[in-house]
Design an enzyme around this catalytic site. Structure first.
Site, PDB file in Angstrom:
ATOM      1  N   GLU A   1     -27.784  28.993  36.651  1.00  0.00           N
ATOM      2  CA  GLU A   1     -27.194  27.884  36.505  1.00  0.00           C
ATOM      3  C   GLU A   1     -27.503  26.941  35.548  1.00  0.00           C
ATOM      4  O   GLU A   1     -26.919  25.823  35.212  1.00  0.00           O
ATOM      5  CB  GLU A   1     -27.822  27.133  37.763  1.00  0.00           C
ATOM      6  CG  GLU A   1     -27.436  27.621  39.135  1.00  0.00           C
ATOM      7  CD  GLU A   1     -27.907  26.804  40.407  1.00  0.00           C
ATOM      8  OE1 GLU A   1     -28.109  25.647  40.136  1.00  0.00           O
ATOM      9  OE2 GLU A   1     -28.006  27.663  41.357  1.00  0.00           O
TER      10      GLU A   1
ATOM     11  N   CYS B   1     -33.873  25.507  46.549  1.00  0.00           N
ATOM     12  CA  CYS B   1     -35.154  25.277  46.390  1.00  0.00           C
ATOM     13  C   CYS B   1     -35.639  25.544  44.700  1.00  0.00           C
ATOM     14  O   CYS B   1     -36.576  25.143  44.526  1.00  0.00           O
ATOM     15  CB  CYS B   1     -35.926  25.503  47.394  1.00  0.00           C
ATOM     16  SG  CYS B   1     -35.739  27.563  47.861  1.00  0.00           S
ATOM     17  N   HIS B   2     -34.740  26.403  44.459  1.00  0.00           N
ATOM     18  CA  HIS B   2     -35.022  26.963  42.949  1.00  0.00           C
ATOM     19  C   HIS B   2     -35.172  25.893  41.989  1.00  0.00           C
ATOM     20  O   HIS B   2     -35.720  25.912  41.003  1.00  0.00           O
ATOM     21  CB  HIS B   2     -34.187  28.235  42.732  1.00  0.00           C
ATOM     22  CG  HIS B   2     -32.749  27.931  42.756  1.00  0.00           C
ATOM     23  ND1 HIS B   2     -32.088  27.869  43.885  1.00  0.00           N
ATOM     24  CD2 HIS B   2     -31.996  27.888  41.650  1.00  0.00           C
ATOM     25  CE1 HIS B   2     -30.864  27.704  43.460  1.00  0.00           C
ATOM     26  NE2 HIS B   2     -30.639  27.670  42.346  1.00  0.00           N
TER      27      HIS B   2
ATOM     28  N   TYR C   1     -41.025  17.893  42.057  1.00  0.00           N
ATOM     29  CA  TYR C   1     -41.765  17.630  43.219  1.00  0.00           C
ATOM     30  C   TYR C   1     -42.072  16.050  43.458  1.00  0.00           C
ATOM     31  O   TYR C   1     -41.817  15.589  44.488  1.00  0.00           O
ATOM     32  CB  TYR C   1     -43.020  18.229  43.214  1.00  0.00           C
ATOM     33  CG  TYR C   1     -42.656  19.924  43.335  1.00  0.00           C
ATOM     34  CD1 TYR C   1     -42.376  20.553  44.411  1.00  0.00           C
ATOM     35  CD2 TYR C   1     -42.705  20.615  42.129  1.00  0.00           C
ATOM     36  CE1 TYR C   1     -42.392  21.902  44.291  1.00  0.00           C
ATOM     37  CE2 TYR C   1     -42.402  22.182  42.091  1.00  0.00           C
ATOM     38  CZ  TYR C   1     -42.269  22.796  43.378  1.00  0.00           C
ATOM     39  OH  TYR C   1     -42.054  24.150  43.212  1.00  0.00           O
TER      40      TYR C   1
ATOM     41  N   ASN D   1     -38.401  26.596  53.063  1.00  0.00           N
ATOM     42  CA  ASN D   1     -36.989  26.603  53.006  1.00  0.00           C
ATOM     43  C   ASN D   1     -36.512  27.829  53.655  1.00  0.00           C
ATOM     44  O   ASN D   1     -36.584  28.775  52.861  1.00  0.00           O
ATOM     45  CB  ASN D   1     -36.339  26.114  51.648  1.00  0.00           C
ATOM     46  CG  ASN D   1     -34.781  26.229  51.922  1.00  0.00           C
ATOM     47  OD1 ASN D   1     -34.032  26.147  52.794  1.00  0.00           O
ATOM     48  ND2 ASN D   1     -34.157  26.182  50.418  1.00  0.00           N
TER      49      ASN D   1
END
Length: 163
Positions: free
Chosen positions: A157, A128-129, A97, A120
């Protein structure tokens, strides 16, 4: 909703609802507690949504690492700036952040960044994850079932995070 197109898909994180204006993807929601925002609306597809479904299926199968979809995001200039920065993150990349705040010229505004990240309108497509606390912890997620959904997406991911 006569001018809105809508489709739903099954995914490993629950049902997903994708919205379009016919030219671009305008929204994506992940099922929470068995519900989607427009469950009562019958699906109505278009070419953009057909592409979105195919690309999301490929993402969840692990064969797609970037999305190539037109998106139309409605938000404040600050939100737009945050979402643009999020869009620069690729598969397997994470940020904090604080780093995101610095990137949009608002150092020290990590809390405001969190609000913009949570707003989002197209999670997953704009990842946004991929935003974590400065120490690598997961501090929240507004999509799907919250933190468990974010944990799944990060694991998918191969993005490490602190417990």
């Amino acid at each position: 909703m006569s001018d809105v197109y809508l489709t739903r898909i099954q995914s490993p994180i629950g049902r997903i609802e994708v919205l379009s204006d016919g030219d671009a993807v305008t929204g994506l929601s992940i099922e929470r507690d068995g519900h989607l925002p427009h469950d009562e609306v019958p699906p109505r597809t278009c070419a953009v949504l057909d592409d979105a479904v195919a690309q999301l299926d490929e993402y969840f199968a692990g064969s797609r690492t970037t999305f190539d979809l037109p998106v139309r995001l409605t938000g404040t200039p600050f939100q737009q700036a945050v979402w643009a920065e999020l869009g620069r993150l690729g598969w397997g990349e994470a940020t904090s952040y604080g780093s995101l705040a610095a990137a949009v010229g608002r150092p020290g505004a990590a809390r405001a960044i969190g609000g913009a990240v949570g707003a989002n309108p197209v999670p997953i497509i704009i990842g946004c994850h991929r935003v974590l606390a400065g120490d690598g912890r997961i501090t929240g997620y507004s999509g799907g079932e919250g933190i468990p959904t974010k944990q799944w997406l990060l694991g998918h991911e191969a993005i490490g995070f602190a417990a």
